[in-house]
Design a protein around this motif. Structure first.
Motif: not given
Length: 321
Positions: A122-139
């Motif tokens: 019952l959960r959604l994970y979103y991996y937004p696109e990041v630019g060069e040098g930005e930290t990969p994230m998950v929401e």
């Protein structure tokens, strides 16, 4: 277009004080330089090692709090907060009652791109696109999904359209049921407080299915919809403008997750599957894989512990070593 124009949350932050999620778009831009504690709840930098983010913590209930109020304020859904606090009253926790917030997550064993929805969790994970040098994230956000006989469909799809202030056209099945109760619905429900889609909807490339808000937020974290994916109003608003059309959406039913922390610890987590037959097969595969991984490292497996976790299926993350 200005930031405030693209992210309407900035114009209504006072109304959304129940959560700081709507600030995610702004904070994400500076995430590379931010400490994780500075990020909105449910936003994490992807770990360089392992597949776990967040932590379990406790808060004290206020006099007027319900367990659902606390869950929403801390990015947790109904089933999650209930299973983490089985002895606490949903409606009257009581002032000063210690409430466990299950805010540690094992990332799904899927490619970390676009949106991954685990219906068992019952959960959604979103991996937004990041630019060069930005930290990969998950929401990650709690969601509501399809109830019995209206299962949320599984598989890989994509987003096709974003609708702000959508109208809702009740499907024939709903109209029939309502007519049988003597309360036939209108052919169309316009935008407003009575609209079950809320203010924002993201259409999927599966006819009739959407990711959308809701006018009944207490149902988030439950299997209560007719197959669509529901989100808290502030959560769907937070991602609405940032999810590009054509974003990959991977809908899975993974009731068992195996976690590996950055320090090398191993963990297991189990939920109730939407498909009991699939649960049995995945149980076998996951446990065999887990045993093999540990045996290669010369570690022993507590089979009784694993069996107990699978039997309870209460979503709690349990260490294996």
């Amino acid at each position: 277009m200005t930031t405030s124009a693209r992210y309407p949350a900035f114009r209504r932050i006072k109304q959304l004080c129940v959560s700081s999620f709507a600030l995610g778009a702004w904070l994400l831009a500076s995430a590379a330089a931010a400490n994780e504690s500075d990020l909105p709840k449910g936003h994490f930098a992807l770990p360089e090692e392992g597949n776990m983010v967040g932590e379990v913590y406790t808060v004290s209930a206020g006099q007027e709090d319900t367990l659902l109020d606390i869950a929403r304020a801390h990015n947790v859904g109904y089933e999650e907060i209930r299973m983490a606090n089985p002895d606490v009253s949903i409606w009257v926790p009581g002032e000063g009652t210690e409430v466990t917030i299950p805010s540690q997550f094992i990332l799904p064993d899927e490619p970390r791109t676009g949106i991954v929805i685990n219906v068992a969790e019952l959960r959604l994970y979103y991996y937004p696109e990041v630019g060069e040098g930005e930290t990969p994230m998950v929401e990650t956000y709690p969601i509501g999904i399809g109830r019995d006989a209206f299962d949320t469909p599984l598989g890989v799809t994509k987003t096709t359209m974003r609708l702000e202030n959508p109208a809702w056209y009740p499907p024939a099945s709903i109209r029939r049921e309502a007519a049988e109760r003597g309360d036939p619905p209108p052919a169309v429900v316009p935008p407003g407080p009575d609209n079950p889609l809320g203010k924002y909807a993201i259409l999927l490339d599966i006819p009739g299915y959407l990711i959308h808000g809701t006018n009944q937020p207490d149902g988030i974290g439950m299997r209560a919809s007719r197959g669509c994916i529901r989100m808290h109003p502030e959560d769907i608003e937070s991602i609405f403008w940032r999810v590009p059309v054509g974003t990959k959406v991977n809908i899975i039913d993974a009731p068992i997750k195996v976690g590996w922390s950055s320090t090398g610890g191993a963990y297991i987590q189990a939920f109730t599957a939407t498909d009991e037959q699939a649960f049995g097969m995945q149980t076998l595969l996951e446990v065999v894989s887990l045993i093999e991984a540990h045996e290669q490292e010369g570690r022993s497996i507590d089979y009784e512990l694993v069996s107990n976790v699978l039997e309870k299926a209460n979503g709690q993350i349990v260490p294996l070593n």
